[in-house]
Design an enzyme around this catalytic site. Structure first.
Site, short mmCIF file in Angstrom:
data_model
loop_
_atom_site.label_atom_id
_atom_site.label_comp_id
_atom_site.label_asym_id
_atom_site.label_seq_id
_atom_site.Cartn_x
_atom_site.Cartn_y
_atom_site.Cartn_z
N GLY A 12 31.30 -10.36 44.98
CA GLY A 12 31.51 -10.70 46.49
C GLY A 12 31.31 -11.93 46.88
O GLY A 12 32.36 -12.75 46.28
N PHE B 173 29.64 0.73 39.48
CA PHE B 173 29.97 -1.02 40.56
C PHE B 173 29.53 -2.01 39.78
O PHE B 173 28.84 -2.57 40.51
CB PHE B 173 29.49 -0.40 41.90
CG PHE B 173 30.24 -1.54 42.97
CD1 PHE B 173 31.54 -1.65 42.78
CD2 PHE B 173 29.50 -1.84 43.99
CE1 PHE B 173 32.24 -2.12 43.95
CE2 PHE B 173 30.03 -2.61 45.05
CZ PHE B 173 31.40 -2.92 44.74
N PRO B 174 30.05 -2.33 38.70
CA PRO B 174 29.22 -3.50 37.75
C PRO B 174 29.70 -4.73 38.17
O PRO B 174 29.11 -5.74 38.03
CB PRO B 174 29.55 -3.21 36.39
CG PRO B 174 30.88 -2.56 36.36
CD PRO B 174 30.78 -1.55 37.67
N TYR C 114 36.49 13.45 40.12
CA TYR C 114 37.39 12.26 39.92
C TYR C 114 38.82 12.85 40.09
O TYR C 114 39.39 13.07 39.42
CB TYR C 114 37.34 11.27 39.10
CG TYR C 114 35.97 10.35 38.82
CD1 TYR C 114 35.11 10.58 39.82
CD2 TYR C 114 35.69 9.73 37.51
CE1 TYR C 114 33.79 10.00 39.80
CE2 TYR C 114 34.29 9.09 37.60
CZ TYR C 114 33.64 9.21 38.84
OH TYR C 114 32.39 8.60 38.38
#
Length: 288
Positions: A218, A213-214, A68
């Site tokens: 959407g 990506f909890p 990262y």
């Protein structure tokens, strides 16, 4: 906003590897870097504030990786929180190299993993990494060589526990024949439950399951959608419902929502205090 000063405590606790107790709602530090998870953040001071505020809110589990930035996230964590509180658990990863923004390539050669561990120890200001995760299995290198090196680092006292990322049930079991594994980090959220079998396997074997990506709400979060009515009932955002659902889904679940803003962080952590009914839990699951 949360009703207590440390809302993360409402998420309950879990012992990673049987001995590292953390509050289940953690923080993922990937978004503290520049665009494409590359380089420095636009506002380094805000990044430091986010990390300090996370701990103030009761977060005791912070997940990062050498890739990262690269290393930007680890250095920010050290700047913000070192010397670390006794109850703070830092997890990092190695095994993905970077050749530019948005570019990720697995490298699992033993000498590379050892180098990255030594660099992470230095960048984080640690003598021993509490949870060290193989970021990806490198198909070009025997699994025994990749995990064997992490087992050696553990034997040397540089790593306390070993975890995996983006793996199948079969890969978990192959890894456990080489060295003890305490955690798995796979893509998983309310809208994408393709790792359901891996989660169930982790629950049966008491392995921490760390969904990345909890908060992929959407289309579910659109006005008039299924999350909308439940959001109104709780005075909660769709993102908070998505996190609350994860916490309710399994006792081994450790969600690590990430953000680069203090206000968004406070909203995410407040999700720990949202208590879903059985009907709401099922309604959210069916909606997705």
């Amino acid at each position: 906003m949360a009703s207590s000063t440390q809302p993360a405590k409402a998420s309950g606790t879990y012992r990673i590897g049987g001995d590292l107790q953390v509050d289940r709602l953690g923080y993922g530090a990937m978004q503290l870097t520049g665009a494409g998870v590359w380089g420095d953040p636009k506002d380094p001071a805000e990044a430091v504030r986010v990390l300090r505020r996370a701990y103030e809110l009761g977060v005791t589990f912070i997940d990062t990786a050498d890739s990262y930035g690269p290393f930007v996230s680890e250095l920010l964590i050290k700047e913000a929180l070192h010397p670390y509180a006794d109850d703070l658990v830092i997890a990092t990863k190695a095994g993905l190299t970077r050749s530019g923004p948005g570019d990720w390539r697995p490298v699992g050669r033993p000498e590379y993993l050892r180098q990255q561990c030594e660099l992470s120890l230095r960048h984080l200001g640690l003598d021993c990494i509490p949870l060290y995760q193989l970021h990806r299995i490198d198909e070009k290198v025997p699994l025994e060589d990749q995990l064997g090196e992490l087992a050696l680092l553990k034997q040397e006292g540089k790593v306390r526990h070993i975890g995996l990322s983006e793996v199948s049930v079969e890969q978990i079991e192959a890894a456990r024949k080489i060295t003890p594994i305490v955690s798995v980090q796979n893509l998983y959220n309310l809208a994408d439950r393709s790792a359901e079998d891996v989660l169930d396997h982790c629950e049966r074997n008491d392995l921490a399951f760390i969904p990345w990506f909890p908060i992929a709400t959407g289309n579910l979060a659109k006005p008039g959608g299924p999350l909308d009515a439940i959001s109104t009932d709780h005075g909660a955002t769709p993102a908070q419902l998505a996190l609350s659902w994860l916490l309710r889904r399994s006792p081994v679940m450790l969600p690590i929502p990430g953000t680069s803003s203090v206000s968004h962080l406070e909203e995410n952590v407040a999700a720990a205090e949202v208590q879903l009914t059985d009907d709401e839990f099922e309604a959210l699951a069916k909606a997705a």
